[in-house]
Design a protein around this motif. Structure first.
Motif, short mmCIF file in Angstrom:
data_model
loop_
_atom_site.label_atom_id
_atom_site.label_comp_id
_atom_site.label_asym_id
_atom_site.label_seq_id
_atom_site.Cartn_x
_atom_site.Cartn_y
_atom_site.Cartn_z
N SER A 99 0.74 -1.14 0.09
CA SER A 99 0.00 0.11 0.01
C SER A 99 0.87 1.32 -0.01
O SER A 99 1.98 1.12 0.36
N GLU A 100 0.30 2.47 -0.64
CA GLU A 100 0.92 3.57 -0.61
C GLU A 100 1.03 4.14 0.85
O GLU A 100 1.71 5.16 0.99
N TYR A 101 0.18 3.63 1.89
CA TYR A 101 0.06 3.96 3.20
C TYR A 101 0.95 3.44 4.15
O TYR A 101 1.19 2.26 4.10
N LEU A 102 1.74 4.29 5.02
CA LEU A 102 2.79 3.81 5.76
C LEU A 102 2.11 3.46 7.11
O LEU A 102 2.44 2.75 7.87
N GLU A 103 1.21 4.35 7.47
CA GLU A 103 0.74 4.67 8.73
C GLU A 103 -0.85 5.08 8.77
O GLU A 103 -0.96 6.06 8.28
N ILE A 104 -1.97 4.57 9.42
CA ILE A 104 -2.98 5.18 9.88
C ILE A 104 -3.47 4.90 11.25
O ILE A 104 -3.35 3.63 11.81
N THR A 105 -3.61 5.93 11.82
CA THR A 105 -4.30 6.02 13.13
C THR A 105 -5.37 6.73 13.41
O THR A 105 -5.81 7.68 12.59
N VAL A 106 -6.23 6.04 14.22
CA VAL A 106 -7.56 6.79 14.62
C VAL A 106 -7.40 7.05 16.14
O VAL A 106 -7.25 6.34 16.86
N SER A 107 -7.61 8.25 16.44
CA SER A 107 -7.63 8.68 17.74
C SER A 107 -8.40 9.98 18.28
O SER A 107 -9.28 10.33 17.24
N ASP A 108 -8.25 10.53 19.49
CA ASP A 108 -8.92 11.76 19.87
C ASP A 108 -10.50 11.71 19.30
O ASP A 108 -10.83 12.56 18.69
N PRO A 109 -11.31 10.78 20.13
CA PRO A 109 -12.72 11.02 19.60
C PRO A 109 -13.29 12.05 20.38
O PRO A 109 -12.95 12.33 21.58
N GLN A 110 -14.23 12.99 19.75
CA GLN A 110 -14.68 14.20 20.28
C GLN A 110 -16.17 13.93 19.99
O GLN A 110 -16.63 13.67 18.88
N LYS A 111 -16.94 14.24 21.11
CA LYS A 111 -18.46 14.51 20.93
C LYS A 111 -18.96 15.70 20.21
O LYS A 111 -18.43 16.73 20.80
#
Length: 526
Positions: A99-111
Motif C-alpha cells: 500500500s502507499e500508506y505507511l501508517e493510519i491511526t484513529v484517535s482523539d474521539p470528540q463528541k
C-alpha cells in the motif's frame, strides 16, 4: 489480566527477587517479541544455523536458546533493530504491505452536536475521530475528522466499485448505539475497530490504492453521503407503478450494479423469480456457473471455514488454560509466602530460619513462573489473532462469492426477459400475418418489443462483462488467499512454537535454580 498481589502489611525478604517478578514494561517486551517474531518469518540463522554455529568440539549443532531468541532483540541483516509496527499499515501476520500508506491511526474521539438532527431525541449528538495517515514519499501526514456514518458511506462505495474482491468488513453499527454512546468503553472499542478496519483496507493490494479510500483519508470537511436504504426503498416504491405500466426494462447502467440496493424493486422481483425458477423450476437457466475449478475451491473454502472455527475454539481453550495456570501458580506462591512468614516468626533456631528462607525461594519462583505464564499468554493471544482475522475474512469471501452469484443471476434474468419478449414478438407477428394486409397495432407493438429487446440485449452485454470481471476478481483474490494463507499460518505456528519454547525455558530456569539451591537436602536424605 491482573496478577496476584502480595498480602498487605507483609514485606518479605529477598525483596529484589519479588521486584523482579513484577510485569515487564509492555514496550520492551513487545519490541523484543516483535524482533524475534520477524526473524522467524524472514528465516534467519536461528532456524537455519550457519556453519559458524557449529561447535568446535563436536560435529553436532549446538542447540540454540529459545529464551534468548524471544527475549533478546535480534538484528536484521543490515544490523538495524526491527521496530514496533503496532500502528503501521501491514497485512495479516505483519507481512509488509504494498500500500502507499505507511501508517493510519484513529484517535482523539470528540463528541459533537448535529443541529439538523437535534429535534430527534438522542439524534443530535455524535462522535468524530481524528484520522491521521502517512503516505510514502509525503513530507507531511494527512489529518481529517470523520464520523462513523462516513465510514459506512466508504464501505458502500467500495462494495459498489470493487465487486468480487475480498473487501474487509467494516465494524458493525450497534443496535443500541444511542444508549451507549456516552460510555467511554464503547467509544474506545469503536476507535480501535475503525483503526484496524482502515489499516486492513490500506493493506489490500487493490483497495489500498482506490480513489474512494484516498478521498476518505485526505479530503478535508464533510463527505457527500449516499442515500440510505430507506431512501432507496422509497424511490423504488415510487417508480414501481411506472415500471409496471411503462417499459420496465433494465438499462446498461443498472445492469452493472447489484439489485439489492432497493431502488429498482421490479428488478428485484424479477431476479427473485429467476432465483426460485433456478432452484425449483424444471427448466435449467440458459447460462450457469461452468467454472468447475471455482466450484471446487468454493466447496473447499466452506470446509476450511468450518475447520477454522473449530481451531479457534481450541485456541480459546489453550488461552484459558494458560491463564488459569498462571493465576494458580501466582496464588500458590503467595500462599507459600504467607505460610512461611508464620514459620519464620515462630522460628527459634537458626537452622529453622535458614530452611524458611530457602523455602521462600520456592514461593518466589512460583510467583516468577506466574509472571512468565501471563506474558506467554499475552504473546499467544497476539499470534492467535491470525485465526480471528481469517474468520472475519471468511465473511468477506462469502460476500465476494455472493456478488458473483448476484451478477450471474442478473445475466440469467436478462436472458429470460429477452427470450420471453422474443416469444411474445413472434406470437404477435404470427397473429398479424393471419390478417389480410396485416394488423398495424400489432406491428407497432412488435416494433416496440424489438426496441425493448435491443435495450435489454445491451444491458445483458454489460451484465455479462460485469460477471466476467467479478470472476476475474474472484480468481485473483483466491490465488492471493492461498499464498497468504500459507505464509500467515506458517508465521503464526512458528511464532507460537518459539514463544512456547522460549517462555518454558525461562520457567525451567527459574525452577532449575530452586532445585539446585535445595539439592543438598537430597544428599542429606541419601
Amino acid at each position: 489480566m491482573m496478577g496476584p498481589e502480595a498480602p498487605s502489611g507483609f514485606d518479605p525478604p529477598l525483596s529484589s527477587e519479588v521486584m523482579e517478578c513484577l510485569p515487564l514494561s509492555s514496550t520492551s517486551s513487545t519490541s523484543s517479541y516483535a524482533s524475534a517474531y520477524r526473524s522467524v518469518v524472514t528465516g534467519d540463522s536461528f532456524l537455519f544455523p550457519s556453519s559458524s554455529t557449529l561447535s568446535s568440539s563436536s560435529s553436532f549443532v549446538d542447540p540454540p536458546s529459545y529464551a534468548d531468541a524471544v527475549f533478546r532483540p535480534l538484528q536484521h541483516h543490515n544490523g538495524s533493530n526491527y521496530s514496533s509496527i503496532s500502528a503501521a499499515v501491514t497485512s495479516r501476520s505483519g507481512r509488509a504491505s504494498t500500500s502507499e500508506y505507511l501508517e493510519i491511526t484513529v484517535s482523539d474521539p470528540q463528541k459533537e452536536n448535529d443541529a439538523a438532527a437535534s429535534l430527534v431525541p438522542g439524534g443530535g449528538a455524535y462522535v468524530t475521530y481524528l484520522i491521521i495517515s502517512r503516505t510514502r514519499g509525503a513530507a507531511a501526514a494527512y489529518s481529517v475528522r470523520r464520523r462513523f456514518r462516513d465510514v459506512v458511506t466508504l464501505a458502500d462505495r467500495l462494495a459498489g466499485s470493487y465487486r468480487g474482491f475480498f473487501i474487509p468488513l467494516r465494524p458493525d453499527k450497534g443496535v443500541v448505539e444511542g444508549q451507549v454512546m456516552q460510555k467511554q468503553e464503547f467509544v474506545e472499542q469503536r476507535r480501535d475497530a475503525l483503526e484496524k478496519y482502515l489499516q486492513r483496507l490500506a493493506a489490500h493490494p487493490v483497495i489500498g490504492h482506490s480513489e474512494e479510500l484516498r478521498v476518505f483519508l485526505r479530503t478535508l470537511g464533510k463527505l457527500p453521503l449516499l442515500p440510505d436504504v430507506a431512501s432507496r426503498m422509497l424511490d423504488g416504491a415510487v417508480q414501481l407503478p411506472k415500471q409496471f405500466f411503462g417499459d420496465g426494462c433494465m438499462t446498461p447502467q443498472d445492469a452493472v450494479q447489484p439489485a439489492r440496493g432497493g431502488r429498482d424493486l421490479l428488478r428485484m422481483l424479477k431476479e427473485l423469480k429467476q432465483s426460485v425458477t433456478n432452484d425449483w423450476g424444471s427448466v435449467k437457466p440458459l447460462v450457469g456457473e461452468e467454472d468447475k475449478e471455482f466450484l471446487e475451491r468454493k466447496d473447499w473454502m466452506q470446509e476450511f471455514a468450518l475447520q477454522l472455527n473449530a481451531t479457534s475454539e481450541k485456541a480459546e481453550v489453550l488461552v484459558k488454560a494458560q491463564q488459569d495456570t498462571g493465576e494458580t501458580m501466582g496464588e500458590l506462591g503467595l500462599a507459600f509466602i504467607k505460610l512461611l512468614k508464620l514459620e519464620n516468626d515462630e522460628a527459634v533456631y537458626e537452622s529453622q530460619k535458614v530452611g524458611a528462607s530457602e523455602a521462600k525461594s520456592f514461593a518466589t519462583a512460583a510467583v516468577k513462573a506466574s509472571r512468565f505464564f501471563r506474558e506467554l499468554n499475552s504473546q499467544t493471544i497476539k499470534h492467535l489473532e491470525t485465526l480471528h482475522e481469517y474468520i472475519g475474512l471468511m465473511l468477506s469471501i462469502r460476500n465476494a462469492f455472493s456478488e458473483r452469484s448476484d451478477a450471474l443471476l442478473t445475466v440469467q434474468t436478462l436472458l429470460s426477459d429477452i427470450s420471453s419478449l422474443r416469444a411474445r414478438a413472434d406470437k404477435l407477428e404470427a397473429a398479424s400475418a393471419r390478417i389480410f394486409g396485416g394488423d398495424e397495432s400489432r406491428v407497432r407493438k412488435v416494433e416496440e418489443i424489438r426496441k425493448k429487446i435491443t435495450v435489454i440485449e445491451d444491458a445483458k452485454e454489460c451484465a455479462t462483462r460485469e460477471y466476467e470481471k467479478i470472476k476475474e476478481n474472484n480468481k485473483y483474490e483466491l490465488d492471493r488467499f492461498e499464498k497468504e494463507r500459507h505464509d500467515d499460518f506458517l508465521s503464526m505456528l512458528r511464532g507460537l512454537a518459539i514463544n512456547q519454547a522460549g517462555y518454558f525455558e525461562k520457567i525451567a530456569d527459574v525452577w532449575g535454580t530452586v532445585a539446585n539451591d535445595m539439592s543438598h537436602y537430597a544428599k542429606e536424605t541419601s
